[in-house]
Design a protein around this motif. Sequence first.
Motif, PDB file in Angstrom:
ATOM      1  N   LEU A  51      -5.351   2.743  -6.417  1.00 30.43           N
ATOM      2  CA  LEU A  51      -5.703   3.962  -5.676  1.00 30.43           C
ATOM      3  C   LEU A  51      -6.827   4.718  -6.378  1.00 30.43           C
ATOM      4  O   LEU A  51      -7.732   5.238  -5.731  1.00 30.43           O
ATOM      5  CB  LEU A  51      -4.483   4.871  -5.509  1.00 30.43           C
ATOM      6  CG  LEU A  51      -3.478   4.460  -4.441  1.00 30.43           C
ATOM      7  CD1 LEU A  51      -2.226   5.322  -4.534  1.00 30.43           C
ATOM      8  CD2 LEU A  51      -4.096   4.552  -3.046  1.00 30.43           C
ATOM      9  N   THR A  54     -10.507   3.582  -5.575  1.00 36.23           N
ATOM     10  CA  THR A  54     -10.993   3.560  -4.204  1.00 36.23           C
ATOM     11  C   THR A  54     -11.757   4.835  -3.883  1.00 36.23           C
ATOM     12  O   THR A  54     -11.626   5.842  -4.575  1.00 36.23           O
ATOM     13  CB  THR A  54      -9.816   3.420  -3.206  1.00 36.23           C
ATOM     14  OG1 THR A  54      -8.972   4.555  -3.350  1.00 36.23           O
ATOM     15  CG2 THR A  54      -9.044   2.136  -3.431  1.00 36.23           C
ATOM     16  N   THR A  58      -7.823   6.843  -1.827  1.00 36.38           N
ATOM     17  CA  THR A  58      -6.978   6.644  -0.649  1.00 36.38           C
ATOM     18  C   THR A  58      -7.061   5.201  -0.153  1.00 36.38           C
ATOM     19  O   THR A  58      -8.142   4.614  -0.125  1.00 36.38           O
ATOM     20  CB  THR A  58      -7.407   7.602   0.483  1.00 36.38           C
ATOM     21  OG1 THR A  58      -7.262   8.943   0.017  1.00 36.38           O
ATOM     22  CG2 THR A  58      -6.594   7.401   1.742  1.00 36.38           C
ATOM     23  N   MET A  59      -5.895   4.665   0.240  1.00 34.98           N
ATOM     24  CA  MET A  59      -5.828   3.337   0.860  1.00 34.98           C
ATOM     25  C   MET A  59      -4.731   3.328   1.909  1.00 34.98           C
ATOM     26  O   MET A  59      -3.761   4.077   1.799  1.00 34.98           O
ATOM     27  CB  MET A  59      -5.465   2.255  -0.171  1.00 34.98           C
ATOM     28  CG  MET A  59      -6.554   1.829  -1.098  1.00 34.98           C
ATOM     29  SD  MET A  59      -6.000   0.496  -2.202  1.00 34.98           S
ATOM     30  CE  MET A  59      -6.195  -0.927  -1.124  1.00 34.98           C
ATOM     31  N   ARG A  60      -4.887   2.427   2.884  1.00 32.68           N
ATOM     32  CA  ARG A  60      -3.780   2.145   3.784  1.00 32.68           C
ATOM     33  C   ARG A  60      -2.692   1.452   2.977  1.00 32.68           C
ATOM     34  O   ARG A  60      -2.970   0.602   2.133  1.00 32.68           O
ATOM     35  CB  ARG A  60      -4.220   1.224   4.917  1.00 32.68           C
ATOM     36  CG  ARG A  60      -5.014   1.913   5.982  1.00 32.68           C
ATOM     37  CD  ARG A  60      -5.370   0.955   7.099  1.00 32.68           C
ATOM     38  NE  ARG A  60      -6.013   1.683   8.185  1.00 32.68           N
ATOM     39  CZ  ARG A  60      -6.601   1.090   9.209  1.00 32.68           C
ATOM     40  NH1 ARG A  60      -6.617  -0.234   9.294  1.00 32.68           N
ATOM     41  NH2 ARG A  60      -7.154   1.819  10.138  1.00 32.68           N
ATOM     42  N   ARG A  90       1.282  10.939   1.256  1.00 33.05           N
ATOM     43  CA  ARG A  90       1.133  10.016   2.387  1.00 33.05           C
ATOM     44  C   ARG A  90       0.844  10.816   3.649  1.00 33.05           C
ATOM     45  O   ARG A  90       1.338  11.924   3.822  1.00 33.05           O
ATOM     46  CB  ARG A  90       2.406   9.191   2.594  1.00 33.05           C
ATOM     47  CG  ARG A  90       2.595   8.120   1.554  1.00 33.05           C
ATOM     48  CD  ARG A  90       3.817   7.286   1.836  1.00 33.05           C
ATOM     49  NE  ARG A  90       5.025   7.994   1.409  1.00 33.05           N
ATOM     50  CZ  ARG A  90       6.224   7.441   1.318  1.00 33.05           C
ATOM     51  NH1 ARG A  90       6.404   6.177   1.632  1.00 33.05           N
ATOM     52  NH2 ARG A  90       7.255   8.146   0.916  1.00 33.05           N
ATOM     53  N   ASP A  93      -2.863   7.590   9.219  1.00 34.00           N
ATOM     54  CA  ASP A  93      -4.299   7.321   9.251  1.00 34.00           C
ATOM     55  C   ASP A  93      -4.877   7.931  10.532  1.00 34.00           C
ATOM     56  O   ASP A  93      -4.503   7.525  11.634  1.00 34.00           O
ATOM     57  CB  ASP A  93      -4.520   5.800   9.227  1.00 34.00           C
ATOM     58  CG  ASP A  93      -5.976   5.415   9.123  1.00 34.00           C
ATOM     59  OD1 ASP A  93      -6.859   6.238   9.456  1.00 34.00           O
ATOM     60  OD2 ASP A  93      -6.245   4.268   8.719  1.00 34.00           O
ATOM     61  N   TYR A  99      -1.121   3.129  11.108  1.00 32.56           N
ATOM     62  CA  TYR A  99      -1.164   2.940   9.661  1.00 32.56           C
ATOM     63  C   TYR A  99      -0.856   4.237   8.920  1.00 32.56           C
ATOM     64  O   TYR A  99      -1.097   5.324   9.439  1.00 32.56           O
ATOM     65  CB  TYR A  99      -2.544   2.435   9.224  1.00 32.56           C
ATOM     66  CG  TYR A  99      -2.877   1.073   9.776  1.00 32.56           C
ATOM     67  CD1 TYR A  99      -2.383  -0.085   9.176  1.00 32.56           C
ATOM     68  CD2 TYR A  99      -3.676   0.938  10.899  1.00 32.56           C
ATOM     69  CE1 TYR A  99      -2.688  -1.331   9.684  1.00 32.56           C
ATOM     70  CE2 TYR A  99      -3.980  -0.303  11.424  1.00 32.56           C
ATOM     71  CZ  TYR A  99      -3.483  -1.442  10.810  1.00 32.56           C
ATOM     72  OH  TYR A  99      -3.781  -2.672  11.313  1.00 32.56           O
ATOM     73  N   THR A 100      -0.371   4.072   7.695  1.00 35.49           N
ATOM     74  CA  THR A 100      -0.130   5.200   6.807  1.00 35.49           C
ATOM     75  C   THR A 100      -1.083   5.089   5.627  1.00 35.49           C
ATOM     76  O   THR A 100      -1.288   3.998   5.086  1.00 35.49           O
ATOM     77  CB  THR A 100       1.329   5.198   6.306  1.00 35.49           C
ATOM     78  OG1 THR A 100       2.190   5.285   7.441  1.00 35.49           O
ATOM     79  CG2 THR A 100       1.600   6.364   5.369  1.00 35.49           C
ATOM     80  N   LEU A 101      -1.645   6.215   5.245  1.00 33.37           N
ATOM     81  CA  LEU A 101      -2.536   6.285   4.088  1.00 33.37           C
ATOM     82  C   LEU A 101      -1.782   6.855   2.893  1.00 33.37           C
ATOM     83  O   LEU A 101      -0.952   7.752   3.047  1.00 33.37           O
ATOM     84  CB  LEU A 101      -3.744   7.185   4.386  1.00 33.37           C
ATOM     85  CG  LEU A 101      -4.654   6.773   5.529  1.00 33.37           C
ATOM     86  CD1 LEU A 101      -5.709   7.839   5.770  1.00 33.37           C
ATOM     87  CD2 LEU A 101      -5.299   5.422   5.247  1.00 33.37           C
ATOM     88  N   THR A 103      -2.698   8.678  -0.778  1.00 32.83           N
ATOM     89  CA  THR A 103      -3.778   9.307  -1.542  1.00 32.83           C
ATOM     90  C   THR A 103      -3.235   9.728  -2.897  1.00 32.83           C
ATOM     91  O   THR A 103      -2.180  10.359  -2.990  1.00 32.83           O
ATOM     92  CB  THR A 103      -4.335  10.540  -0.794  1.00 32.83           C
ATOM     93  OG1 THR A 103      -4.837  10.119   0.476  1.00 32.83           O
ATOM     94  CG2 THR A 103      -5.458  11.202  -1.585  1.00 32.83           C
TER      95      THR A 103
END
Length: 160
Positions: A51, A54, A58-60, A90, A93, A99-101, A103
Amino acid sequence: MDEPSPWLDAEQQRLWQDLLTVVIALPAALDRQLQRDAGMSNFEYSVLARLSMTDQDTMRLSALARDCDSTLPRLSKLMDRYEARGWIARRIDPSDGRYTLATLTEAGRQQVIDSAPGHVAQVRRLVFDPLTAGQRRNLGTALSRIAETVRREATGGGSG
């Protein structure tokens, strides 16, 4: 014409056994160091570290699970703990509500910063220090080729 032997030759067997040692023992050694120094496993650290590397921290979750070789249920349990500690947040998205992100928060970034020096020292000691510059280059070339083949196989693109 002779059929190739189904067995590894002596050189291949030595290389394979050494690779197995690295694949099995290296993660355990990294786990021991991180548990001792940071109270977390190598997997748990790698999630935070990914994480932190990125854009916008943040990532899915699905991509994070894939990149960390995890299942979504395993990662979700970890995200529950990290959210409770204030290390991640969380949210859905906004570009695709399926989708859930995740961070990384400031507290999560601080955890990475605090944990990284001991982890990096252990990685250097176990992986890089025993090698010359030329050996590191050769290892990088070899591992890239193996990783490419493994990734292709993992995504169903392998031959056979």
